[in-house]
Design a protein around this motif. Structure first.
Motif, PDB file in Angstrom:
ATOM      1  N   LEU A 137       0.822  -1.211   0.000  1.00 43.07           N
ATOM      2  CA  LEU A 137       0.000   0.000   0.000  1.00 43.07           C
ATOM      3  C   LEU A 137       0.857   1.263   0.000  1.00 43.07           C
ATOM      4  N   PRO A 138       1.913   1.367   0.825  1.00 45.72           N
ATOM      5  CA  PRO A 138       2.761   2.569   0.750  1.00 45.72           C
ATOM      6  C   PRO A 138       3.419   2.764  -0.612  1.00 45.72           C
ATOM      7  N   VAL A 139       3.717   1.675  -1.340  1.00 41.91           N
ATOM      8  CA  VAL A 139       4.292   1.809  -2.679  1.00 41.91           C
ATOM      9  C   VAL A 139       3.315   2.540  -3.591  1.00 41.91           C
ATOM     10  N   LEU A 140       2.051   2.126  -3.571  1.00 40.23           N
ATOM     11  CA  LEU A 140       1.042   2.754  -4.415  1.00 40.23           C
ATOM     12  C   LEU A 140       0.749   4.179  -3.955  1.00 40.23           C
ATOM     13  N   VAL A 141       0.701   4.390  -2.626  1.00 38.39           N
ATOM     14  CA  VAL A 141       0.415   5.734  -2.104  1.00 38.39           C
ATOM     15  C   VAL A 141       1.501   6.715  -2.525  1.00 38.39           C
ATOM     16  N   ARG A 142       2.764   6.325  -2.427  1.00 38.66           N
ATOM     17  CA  ARG A 142       3.849   7.223  -2.795  1.00 38.66           C
ATOM     18  C   ARG A 142       3.837   7.507  -4.294  1.00 38.66           C
TER      19      ARG A 142
END
Length: 513
Positions: A137-142
């Motif tokens: 999820l942090p990969v997509l958010v960033r």
């Protein structure tokens, strides 16, 4: 002078190229040449086809899950000003330095046989999907966040003046800019999930094992190198396609420093407050709950805390630290040399991402096949650690080197400085922050390394990750509690590395891979 410069460039490029050839290209070629590859046996095996289908499905399902969760979170971070916003942006780097084993144990602490929220087991696919979301999820958010900040403020203001509502502005103005960033982020998520090993080994169980887990079992327990070779090349084909797509979308989503982004403002509308609450809930449930569960489980471990005083634990800590230190030193040398060579060669830049695109499981299987005499040797294990670590250094140093104004070098030469003086007094001080950032990410990778250690380590070289895995595989509540205590210790190491990275960056955003 040109011939001398090219000779120096060749000497600089030779060590990293030889290392890459010996540790990646040659082992993969050995896997391809082994017994002609058992394609027929693998593709006609219903069990293997089921494992391959599940591996593709869980990676694709994770992409589908993180898109509707991550885009609203990224919009909130890019458009709304709220207390703690800068901290949240920095914390999005945390999964990049948190070992996969910590995430897996955290999910088990929440939903495993003795879970805090639900007591189940590994006979469900949802554990692995939840673990994938935690990491990706942090990969997509960033990725989405970086797309949102590329939207020109003037264009949004014009649309608002013409009467376009928030939804219309999103689809007509923001989405065209955001699309390549989202596509690149989805490619990364798919690549990480398809080639992931630690989470699949801990959370998938025998029923939901992925192809990477099957390769490990074929090599280590069944000694079926022919079947493992075929699976390795299937994995490499899929990950190479995902990596090439990511590179293609990355070129389309290039950052424009001339763009004046929208400045975040405090929420005013009801919908903005709803999105803010949604973002807080998503980040808490998907990212913070597994880490909090480890703390709760370790806190209630009671006498199992005695594991920290045992010689086996101290030996594992010592092995973790010394292996990581040796690998980080090697990564510093190889990374800087690779960055220096890649500045003069486009194809060298492309090869830089090769270690990111091949999983440690695939490379470790090839190494075992190519170098049987070096099996369970410390130099081979440290070389594998260095292979996983040095691309972080090379990438960050190369990006910072490309951004240096060429006028500095010319000015130094005009003042009589030679090449060494220019490099020592001007170039190196300017590259030092990038080198520190790369080394910190490299150290985090080595501290949490799990897959290669399982393949190449001896029992006396046990690290924290393999010791935790050993305790999880033993029956009894005490062994489970000991695993939780050691996982908390490993998470503390990762958090310390994260704080070192954050302190070195001074709160600035760090780009994802």
């Amino acid at each position: 002078m040109d011939m001398r410069r090219w000779a120096v460039a060749g000497l600089v490029a030779l060590p990293p190229l030889c290392f890459l050839t010996a540790m990646v290209l040659a082992p993969l070629w050995a896997m391809a040449a082994y017994d002609g590859l058992a394609w027929g046996a693998v593709l006609s095996d219903a069990y293997m086809l089921k494992r391959l289908a599940w591996t593709v499905f869980q990676a694709a399902a994770t992409c589908v899950l993180v898109l509707p969760l991550g885009v609203p979170v990224a919009w909130v971070l890019a458009r709304l000003a709220f207390p703690g916003r800068a901290l949240v942006l920095r914390l999005l780097m945390l999964p990049f330095v948190m070992p996969t084993l910590v995430a897996g144990v955290g999910v088990l602490a929440l939903f495993g046989a003795d879970g805090l929220l639900w007591r189940g087991g590994q006979d469900t696919p949802y554990l692995l999907l939840y673990g994938n979301v935690f990491f990706n999820l942090p990969v997509l958010v960033r990725a989405a966040y970086q797309g949102f900040v590329q939207v020109p403020a003037a264009r949004l203001q014009t649309a608002r003046t013409l009467g376009a509502g928030a939804w219309r502005r999103f689809w007509d103005i923001e989405m065209p800019v955001l699309r390549p960033w989202l596509a690149g982020g989805v490619c990364l998520v798919f690549l990480y999930c398809f080639s992931g090993f630690g989470l699949a080994l801990l959370l998938g169980g025998s029923r939901y094992a992925t192809v990477e887990v099957e390769i490990y079992q074929l090599v280590m327990f069944e000694l079926d190198m022919a079947g493992a070779s075929a699976l390795v090349w299937l994995v490499l084909g899929v990950t190479a396609a995902a990596g090439l797509l990511y590179a293609w979308f990355g070129r389309r989503a290039g950052s424009d420093k001339a763009v004046s982004p929208v400045m975040p403002s405090e929420p005013q509308l009801v919908g903005e407050y709803v999105l803010l609450a949604f973002a807080a809930a998503v980040l808490s449930v998907c990212c913070l709950f597994p880490l909090a569960a480890i703390v709760v489980k370790a806190w209630s471990a009671g006498e199992s805390w005695r594991v920290l005083m045992e010689s086996e634990t101290w030996q594992a800590v010592w092995n973790t630290l010394r292996f990581s230190a040796a690998a980080v030193f090697s990564a510093a040398v190889l990374g800087v040399m690779y960055a220096a060579a890649a500045r003069r060669s486009a194809w060298m830049r492309g090869l830089m991402f090769l270690p990111f695109m091949v999983s440690p499981v695939c490379v470790s299987a090839g190494v075992l096949l190519l170098y049987p005499g070096w099996t369970a040797s410390l130099p081979l294990l440290l070389a594998m650690y260095a292979l996983l670590a040095y691309p972080f250094v090379a990438k960050d140093v190369l990006s910072a080197w490309d951004a240096l104004p060429p006028d500095y070098g010319r000015a130094a030469a005009g003042l009589g400085a030679n090449g060494f003086q220019t490099a020592y007094r001007i170039t190196f001080p300017l590259l030092k922050p990038a080198l520190r950032r790369g080394l910190t990410l490299a150290a985090a990778t080595c501290v949490g390394e799990f897959a290669a250690t399982l393949f190449l380590s001896r029992p006396e070289w046990q690290t924290l990750t393999t010791l935790i895995y050993a305790y999880l595989g033993r029956a009894g509540a005490d062994n489970y509690a000991r695993a939780m205590v050691l996982t908390l210790l490993l998470a503390a190491f990762a958090l310390g590395i994260f704080l070192l990275l954050d302190g070195g960056e001074g709160g600035k955003r760090t780009e994802t891979l």
